[in-house]
Each structure stands twice: as structure tokens, then as C-alpha cells.
Design a protein around this motif. Structure first.
Motif, mmCIF file in Angstrom:
data_model
loop_
_atom_site.group_PDB
_atom_site.id
_atom_site.type_symbol
_atom_site.label_atom_id
_atom_site.label_comp_id
_atom_site.label_asym_id
_atom_site.label_seq_id
_atom_site.Cartn_x
_atom_site.Cartn_y
_atom_site.Cartn_z
ATOM 1 N N ASP A 122 30.550 44.042 -29.632
ATOM 2 C CA ASP A 122 29.283 43.454 -29.210
ATOM 3 C C ASP A 122 29.605 42.541 -28.032
ATOM 4 N N VAL A 123 29.146 42.928 -26.841
ATOM 5 C CA VAL A 123 29.524 42.212 -25.624
ATOM 6 C C VAL A 123 28.276 41.728 -24.896
ATOM 7 N N LEU A 124 28.228 40.423 -24.662
ATOM 8 C CA LEU A 124 27.129 39.798 -23.927
ATOM 9 C C LEU A 124 27.613 39.423 -22.537
ATOM 10 N N LEU A 125 26.922 39.906 -21.528
ATOM 11 C CA LEU A 125 27.181 39.486 -20.158
ATOM 12 C C LEU A 125 26.302 38.271 -19.901
ATOM 13 N N ALA A 126 26.931 37.132 -19.644
ATOM 14 C CA ALA A 126 26.219 35.855 -19.619
ATOM 15 C C ALA A 126 25.689 35.478 -18.242
ATOM 16 N N TYR A 127 25.345 36.462 -17.439
ATOM 17 C CA TYR A 127 24.644 36.160 -16.199
ATOM 18 C C TYR A 127 23.689 37.301 -15.905
ATOM 19 N N PRO A 128 22.628 37.015 -15.189
ATOM 20 C CA PRO A 128 21.635 38.059 -14.911
ATOM 21 C C PRO A 128 22.185 39.130 -13.976
ATOM 22 N N LEU A 129 21.845 40.357 -14.261
ATOM 23 C CA LEU A 129 22.243 41.499 -13.435
ATOM 24 C C LEU A 129 21.173 41.775 -12.392
ATOM 25 N N SER A 175 30.460 53.059 -28.640
ATOM 26 C CA SER A 175 30.460 52.301 -29.898
ATOM 27 C C SER A 175 30.316 50.792 -29.677
ATOM 28 N N THR A 176 30.215 50.379 -28.430
ATOM 29 C CA THR A 176 30.049 48.961 -28.118
ATOM 30 C C THR A 176 28.591 48.669 -27.830
ATOM 31 N N ARG A 177 28.113 47.567 -28.374
ATOM 32 C CA ARG A 177 26.740 47.117 -28.130
ATOM 33 C C ARG A 177 26.772 46.143 -26.951
ATOM 34 N N PHE A 178 26.015 46.433 -25.902
ATOM 35 C CA PHE A 178 25.995 45.605 -24.706
ATOM 36 C C PHE A 178 24.677 44.848 -24.603
ATOM 37 N N SER A 179 24.764 43.595 -24.168
ATOM 38 C CA SER A 179 23.588 42.763 -23.927
ATOM 39 C C SER A 179 23.798 42.028 -22.611
ATOM 40 N N ALA A 180 22.694 41.570 -22.026
ATOM 41 C CA ALA A 180 22.775 40.793 -20.798
ATOM 42 C C ALA A 180 21.758 39.664 -20.866
ATOM 43 N N THR A 181 21.980 38.649 -20.056
ATOM 44 C CA THR A 181 21.006 37.569 -19.963
ATOM 45 C C THR A 181 20.047 37.844 -18.813
ATOM 46 N N VAL A 182 18.860 37.330 -18.942
ATOM 47 C CA VAL A 182 17.894 37.323 -17.849
ATOM 48 C C VAL A 182 17.395 35.892 -17.700
ATOM 49 N N ASP A 183 17.176 35.483 -16.449
ATOM 50 C CA ASP A 183 16.732 34.112 -16.218
ATOM 51 C C ASP A 183 15.411 34.049 -15.453
ATOM 52 N N SER A 184 14.832 35.221 -15.221
ATOM 53 C CA SER A 184 13.549 35.260 -14.519
ATOM 54 C C SER A 184 12.841 36.564 -14.865
ATOM 55 N N LEU A 185 11.566 36.570 -14.616
ATOM 56 C CA LEU A 185 10.786 37.784 -14.836
ATOM 57 C C LEU A 185 11.253 38.882 -13.880
ATOM 58 N N ALA A 186 11.616 38.514 -12.661
ATOM 59 C CA ALA A 186 12.090 39.510 -11.684
ATOM 60 C C ALA A 186 13.377 40.177 -12.166
ATOM 61 N N ALA A 187 14.309 39.381 -12.682
ATOM 62 C CA ALA A 187 15.565 39.943 -13.194
ATOM 63 C C ALA A 187 15.292 40.850 -14.395
ATOM 64 N N TYR A 188 14.393 40.424 -15.265
ATOM 65 C CA TYR A 188 14.029 41.246 -16.419
ATOM 66 C C TYR A 188 13.433 42.576 -15.967
ATOM 67 N N ARG A 189 12.520 42.518 -14.999
ATOM 68 C CA ARG A 189 11.868 43.748 -14.536
ATOM 69 C C ARG A 189 12.868 44.719 -13.926
ATOM 70 N N GLN A 190 13.787 44.202 -13.096
ATOM 71 C CA GLN A 190 14.794 45.083 -12.492
ATOM 72 C C GLN A 190 15.640 45.752 -13.565
ATOM 73 N N LEU A 191 16.103 44.969 -14.520
ATOM 74 C CA LEU A 191 16.937 45.504 -15.595
ATOM 75 C C LEU A 191 16.156 46.504 -16.437
ATOM 76 N N SER A 192 14.929 46.164 -16.763
ATOM 77 C CA SER A 192 14.101 47.025 -17.597
ATOM 78 C C SER A 192 13.804 48.366 -16.913
ATOM 79 N N LEU A 193 13.425 48.323 -15.654
ATOM 80 C CA LEU A 193 13.117 49.564 -14.931
ATOM 81 C C LEU A 193 14.343 50.454 -14.804
ATOM 82 N N LYS A 194 15.472 49.864 -14.498
ATOM 83 C CA LYS A 194 16.697 50.648 -14.336
ATOM 84 C C LYS A 194 17.138 51.225 -15.680
#
Length: 141
Positions: free
Chosen positions: A82-89, A106-125
Motif C-alpha cells: 500500500d503506497v501513498l504518494l504524498a504530493y499531487p500529481l 498487487s500493490t495498492r497505490f494512492s495519491a494526494t490532491v490539494d486542489s480541485l484542478a489536481a483532482y480533476r486532472q488525476l480523475s480524468l486521466k
């Protein structure tokens, strides 16, 4: 002093010196203080050493936090589940991050988001890859 190597004169500087007994004891103490290994998500940015990930996994720690994509890959390569990337992509880093889930299924990946724009980019991709990404919202209160 316990941290002085026996062959001190032969050690090139600068160098990283690891004392396995101390490392294992520190991990045991960390688990004890937290109450259980499942309650920990150690940040790997201070050591960036795959062998330490292997040791922590052997001692029951499976969740980790990373600051870079190369750390994410190193953790997944060494058994982190379980790996969290602690900065917005943003931009091409999103593609690289999403591709890691194909390389390490077999690894669960997560990332942080700090803005709606970062969330939207990550979500669309992620949607274009047909993937779901777990996110942690970084709130600057």
C-alpha cells in the motif's frame, strides 16, 4: 559508542553506515509505540533504501508514504503493498503513476490532491486508463 564502525579508518566518506541490529530494534519500537504494524505508514524519503522496505515488510509493515515516483517504484519493487504518494500529481507524472499499477498489480497505490484542478486532472486521466485511484485530500487549514 555503538555507532562507531570497527574499521573506521577504512570507511570512505561520505558514506551511509547501517547498523542492522539498531535498525531492527527501531522498527520494533516503532511498532510497539503505534500498537500494531497496521497503524504505521512510514515515510521513505529519509532513507530511500529498498532493503529497509523488505525488513519492514518482514516485520509486518505494509503501508508506506513516498515523496517521489522513484520512491513509489522502489517501495512496490520491495514488497510494499500500500503506497501513498504524498504530493499531487500533474501532467505526465499522472501517466507514470498509473502505469506503476500495471507493473505492480498487487500493490495498492494512492495519491494526494490539494486542489480541485489536481483532482480533476488525476480523475480524468485515471478514467482514460480505466482505473480508480484512491486519493487523500491535503487540506491547508
Amino acid at each position: 559508542m555503538w555507532y562507531r564502525p570497527e574499521n573506521e579508518a577504512a570507511v570512505f566518506t561520505p558514506s551511509v553506515l547501517l547498523f542492522p541490529d539498531r535498525i531492527e530494534e527501531n522498527i520494533r519500537r516503532m511498532i510497539s509505540m503505534a500498537g500494531h504494524a497496521d497503524r504505521l505508514r512510514p515515510h521513505v524519503k529519509t532513507h530511500k533504501i529498498g532493503e529497509l522496505i523488505v525488513l519492514q515488510v518482514q516485520m509486518g509493515i505494509t503501508r508506506f508514504k513516498c515523496a517521489t515516483l522513484s520512491e513509489v517504484k522502489m517501495v512496490a519493487s520491495n514488497g510494499g503493498l500500500d503506497v501513498l504518494l504524498a504530493y499531487p500529481l500533474l501532467g505526465p507524472a499522472i501517466d507514470k503513476f498509473l502505469q506503476l499499477s500495471d507493473i505492480f498489480p498487487s500493490t495498492r497505490f494512492s495519491a494526494t490532491v490539494d486542489s480541485l484542478a489536481a483532482y480533476r486532472q488525476l480523475s480524468l486521466k485515471a478514467e482514460s486508463y480505466g482505473k480508480e485511484i484512491r486519493v487523500f485530500v491535503d487540506l491547508d487549514t
